[in-house]
Design a protein around this motif. Structure first.
Motif, PDB file in Angstrom:
ATOM      1  N   UNK A 180      -1.074  11.143 -28.055  1.00  0.00           N
ATOM      2  CA  UNK A 180      -0.797  10.532 -26.235  1.00  0.00           C
ATOM      3  C   UNK A 180      -1.279  11.501 -25.372  1.00  0.00           C
ATOM      4  N   UNK A 181      -0.818  12.787 -25.202  1.00  0.00           N
ATOM      5  CA  UNK A 181      -1.260  12.950 -24.664  1.00  0.00           C
ATOM      6  C   UNK A 181      -3.266  13.372 -24.335  1.00  0.00           C
ATOM      7  N   UNK A 182      -3.456  13.130 -25.194  1.00  0.00           N
ATOM      8  CA  UNK A 182      -4.842  13.552 -25.055  1.00  0.00           C
ATOM      9  C   UNK A 182      -5.970  12.256 -25.288  1.00  0.00           C
ATOM     10  N   UNK A 183      -5.378  11.132 -25.294  1.00  0.00           N
ATOM     11  CA  UNK A 183      -6.208  10.445 -25.135  1.00  0.00           C
ATOM     12  C   UNK A 183      -6.728   9.498 -24.099  1.00  0.00           C
ATOM     13  N   UNK A 184      -7.761   9.109 -23.563  1.00  0.00           N
ATOM     14  CA  UNK A 184      -8.220   9.030 -22.791  1.00  0.00           C
ATOM     15  C   UNK A 184      -8.065   7.088 -21.967  1.00  0.00           C
ATOM     16  N   UNK A 185      -7.945   7.114 -22.656  1.00  0.00           N
ATOM     17  CA  UNK A 185      -7.470   4.933 -22.862  1.00  0.00           C
ATOM     18  C   UNK A 185      -6.497   4.651 -22.244  1.00  0.00           C
ATOM     19  N   UNK A 186      -6.990   3.938 -21.163  1.00  0.00           N
ATOM     20  CA  UNK A 186      -5.755   3.753 -20.173  1.00  0.00           C
ATOM     21  C   UNK A 186      -5.685   4.216 -19.009  1.00  0.00           C
ATOM     22  N   UNK A 187      -6.588   4.789 -18.819  1.00  0.00           N
ATOM     23  CA  UNK A 187      -6.246   5.921 -17.286  1.00  0.00           C
ATOM     24  C   UNK A 187      -7.024   5.574 -16.390  1.00  0.00           C
ATOM     25  N   UNK A 188      -7.916   4.156 -16.319  1.00  0.00           N
ATOM     26  CA  UNK A 188      -8.590   3.838 -15.556  1.00  0.00           C
ATOM     27  C   UNK A 188      -7.789   3.250 -14.549  1.00  0.00           C
ATOM     28  N   UNK A 189      -7.333   3.197 -13.015  1.00  0.00           N
ATOM     29  CA  UNK A 189      -7.120   2.630 -12.287  1.00  0.00           C
ATOM     30  C   UNK A 189      -8.263   1.874 -10.650  1.00  0.00           C
ATOM     31  N   UNK A 190      -8.058   1.305 -10.692  1.00  0.00           N
ATOM     32  CA  UNK A 190      -8.612   0.708  -9.209  1.00  0.00           C
ATOM     33  C   UNK A 190      -7.738   0.761  -8.013  1.00  0.00           C
ATOM     34  N   UNK A 191      -8.139  -0.645  -7.030  1.00  0.00           N
ATOM     35  CA  UNK A 191      -7.299  -0.594  -5.906  1.00  0.00           C
ATOM     36  C   UNK A 191      -5.782  -1.893  -6.232  1.00  0.00           C
ATOM     37  N   UNK A 192      -5.188  -1.238  -6.137  1.00  0.00           N
ATOM     38  CA  UNK A 192      -3.968  -2.157  -6.515  1.00  0.00           C
ATOM     39  C   UNK A 192      -3.997  -3.334  -5.789  1.00  0.00           C
ATOM     40  N   UNK A 193      -3.390  -4.625  -5.741  1.00  0.00           N
ATOM     41  CA  UNK A 193      -2.491  -5.679  -5.125  1.00  0.00           C
ATOM     42  C   UNK A 193      -2.249  -5.974  -5.771  1.00  0.00           C
ATOM     43  N   UNK A 194      -1.001  -7.394  -5.731  1.00  0.00           N
ATOM     44  CA  UNK A 194      -0.235  -8.090  -6.005  1.00  0.00           C
ATOM     45  C   UNK A 194      -0.273  -9.933  -4.814  1.00  0.00           C
ATOM     46  N   UNK A 195      -0.093 -10.205  -6.407  1.00  0.00           N
ATOM     47  CA  UNK A 195      -0.855 -12.022  -5.954  1.00  0.00           C
ATOM     48  C   UNK A 195       0.910 -12.584  -6.249  1.00  0.00           C
ATOM     49  N   UNK A 196       1.263 -13.034  -5.263  1.00  0.00           N
ATOM     50  CA  UNK A 196       2.585 -14.201  -5.833  1.00  0.00           C
ATOM     51  C   UNK A 196       1.885 -15.151  -6.152  1.00  0.00           C
ATOM     52  N   UNK A 197       3.265 -16.100  -7.416  1.00  0.00           N
ATOM     53  CA  UNK A 197       2.764 -17.079  -8.525  1.00  0.00           C
ATOM     54  C   UNK A 197       3.646 -17.772  -7.472  1.00  0.00           C
ATOM     55  N   UNK A 198       3.536 -19.726  -7.818  1.00  0.00           N
ATOM     56  CA  UNK A 198       4.873 -20.555  -7.859  1.00  0.00           C
ATOM     57  C   UNK A 198       5.974 -19.997  -7.643  1.00  0.00           C
ATOM     58  N   UNK A 199       6.028 -19.487  -8.578  1.00  0.00           N
ATOM     59  CA  UNK A 199       7.674 -19.441  -8.778  1.00  0.00           C
ATOM     60  C   UNK A 199       8.558 -18.427  -8.724  1.00  0.00           C
ATOM     61  N   UNK A 200       7.529 -17.506  -7.756  1.00  0.00           N
ATOM     62  CA  UNK A 200       8.120 -16.298  -6.250  1.00  0.00           C
ATOM     63  C   UNK A 200       7.732 -14.558  -7.162  1.00  0.00           C
ATOM     64  N   UNK A 201       7.100 -15.264  -8.373  1.00  0.00           N
ATOM     65  CA  UNK A 201       6.331 -13.481  -9.900  1.00  0.00           C
ATOM     66  C   UNK A 201       5.351 -13.397  -8.947  1.00  0.00           C
ATOM     67  N   UNK A 202       5.362 -11.608  -9.018  1.00  0.00           N
ATOM     68  CA  UNK A 202       4.301 -10.986  -8.329  1.00  0.00           C
ATOM     69  C   UNK A 202       3.742 -10.273  -9.174  1.00  0.00           C
ATOM     70  N   UNK A 203       2.359 -10.855  -9.464  1.00  0.00           N
ATOM     71  CA  UNK A 203       1.754  -9.936 -10.547  1.00  0.00           C
ATOM     72  C   UNK A 203       0.557  -8.916  -9.921  1.00  0.00           C
ATOM     73  N   UNK A 204       0.727  -8.096 -10.624  1.00  0.00           N
ATOM     74  CA  UNK A 204       0.024  -6.821 -10.164  1.00  0.00           C
ATOM     75  C   UNK A 204      -1.332  -6.819 -10.884  1.00  0.00           C
ATOM     76  N   UNK A 205      -2.058  -6.407 -10.206  1.00  0.00           N
ATOM     77  CA  UNK A 205      -3.969  -6.729  -9.923  1.00  0.00           C
ATOM     78  C   UNK A 205      -4.559  -5.628  -9.781  1.00  0.00           C
TER      79      UNK A 205
END
Length: 408
Positions: A61-86
């Motif tokens: 868990x401490x050393x693995x690089x997997x899942x560490x990539x990040x981009x510019x965040x944004x949020x879309x709103x679904x038709x029921x109001x749920x915020x979807x992270x991208x």
């Protein structure tokens, strides 16, 4: 180093099952599942003590690089109001990326019209965007290897499906509305509208993500016709998931089909108890995750642990509320929407969750598609054999002129 016999493993499974009985019918089923997991990890426990395994998990868990990539965040709103992270990984005009993986100076809602006009000029066409949709109990980070390989080459969007990853828990589900694959298709449309409102698209989906793409096509065929340049289905299905045997004998699979919906419903109502149980029986569930995620024996331990973390991070009530959607899923009628564009269909030959026969069925409906069955690969083929998946995606992007020829 302590040693543990196979009998001790089974005994541990029995103890774990006893602790789950307060969840009603779940106790008996968890006992069966735990016993199966015990068989899967017995050999490991003969040679590696529990304390050593725990230390190994912490180190990975401490050393693995997997899942560490990040981009510019944004949020879309679904038709029921749920915020979807991208997140968006942009390409610089010179083909490079900014230090955070996006355009230099880009803000929260990367890829919006005004920013594109400032960077490319108002008359320039919008760039092609590759949209990645992940599978059940995973998150956008499951595309780690493909995301790393495509950075700087093409604009990409990675999003978390509702109730997964960093997206909000489905608001409709909080009010008792069952989640369905059709809802996920509408969610994908909301993400596209927010993160890639213009320009050609390439859609890539693994497992539930591929089903989400089919639901998008079913609901919005004009979007596929007008904007989608290519699609890639990875380890997914267009229907008949209720017939999957998960590698179990006939009697076992019939029993699982009979009790699993009730088991999951019971578990979902006992979230705190179940999460404690998951932590207490981490070794057993690690065995299950490995069996149903990978097909080869020599999976990188850091990758295997990364898959565990992704799946463990999905709350049990989310696991429970999504499961019924798969038995109801049938989108074979949506496949013709993809007939006039390049299609890649890829699956592992040892996938026990969405068997390769389901990919072959999709190919039957799309006879011009490229069908790739990866040897010695399970359900998480993009993590288990990342080079194969990434090269095939690159070939698809080269075919439509999205990246230079020879890209690997």
């Amino acid at each position: 180093m302590s040693e543990t016999s196979a009998e001790d493993v089974v005994a541990t499974a029995a103890v774990a099952a006893a602790g789950w009985r307060r969840a009603g019918i779940a106790g008996a089923a968890i006992g069966v599942i735990a016993a199966g997991a015990a068989a899967g990890v017995a050999v490991e426990r003969l040679t590696v003590g529990r304390g050593m395994r725990k230390k190994a998990r912490l180190a990975l868990d401490a050393s693995g690089p997997y899942g560490s990539l990040r981009g510019h965040p944004g949020r879309a709103v679904a038709d029921d109001g749920t915020e979807l992270y991208y997140e968006v990984d942009e390409t610089e005009p010179d083909g490079g990326t900014s230090p955070t993986g996006g355009r230099s100076g880009a803000g929260t809602h990367a890829g919006t019209g005004p920013r594109r006009r400032r960077l490319f000029g108002s008359k320039d066409p919008a760039p092609l965007t590759v949209v990645f949709s992940h599978g059940y109990c995973l998150s956008q980070d499951s595309w780690h290897f493909q995301r790393a390989a495509l950075r700087g080459l093409v604009r990409t969007v990675h999003w978390d499906q509702r109730s997964h990853g960093r997206s909000e828990r489905g608001r409709a589900q909080a009010e008792g509305v069952p989640v369905g694959i059709d809802q996920l298709g509408r969610d994908l449309r909301a993400v596209i509208d927010a993160a890639a409102p213009e320009g050609p698209l390439v859609l890539v989906g693994h497992s539930m993500g591929g089903m989400t793409m089919m639901a998008l096509a079913d609901r919005y065929p004009e979007l596929i016709r007008d904007r989608v340049a290519a699609v890639a289905f990875v380890g997914t299905s267009s229907g008949k998931l209720g017939e999957v045997n998960f590698g179990l004998p006939v009697a076992g699979v019939n029993a699982v089909r009979r009790v699993l919906p009730g088991v999951l419903k019971a578990l979902g109502s006992q979230t705190e108890l179940v999460e404690r149980g998951r932590r207490a029986t981490a070794d057993l569930f690690a065995g299950l995750i490995k069996r149903y995620s990978f097909g080869s024996r020599d999976v990188d331990p850091a990758v295997a642990r990364f898959a565990e973390r992704l799946i463990e991070s999905t709350p049990i009530d989310v696991v429970a509320e999504f499961y019924p959607a798969f038995t109801e899923h049938d989108k074979s009628g949506a496949l013709p929407a993809f007939r006039d564009i390049p299609v890649l269909i890829l699956a592992g030959d040892k996938d026990l969750v969405t068997p390769s026969s389901h990919s072959e069925a999709i190919a039957d409906g799309l006879p011009d598609a490229e069908l790739v069955i990866v040897p010695d690969a399970g359900h998480l083929v993009m993590l288990e054999h990342p080079e194969t998946v990434t090269d095939r995606l690159a070939d698809l992007l080269v075919r439509i002129g999205a990246v230079p020829a020879g890209t690997r």
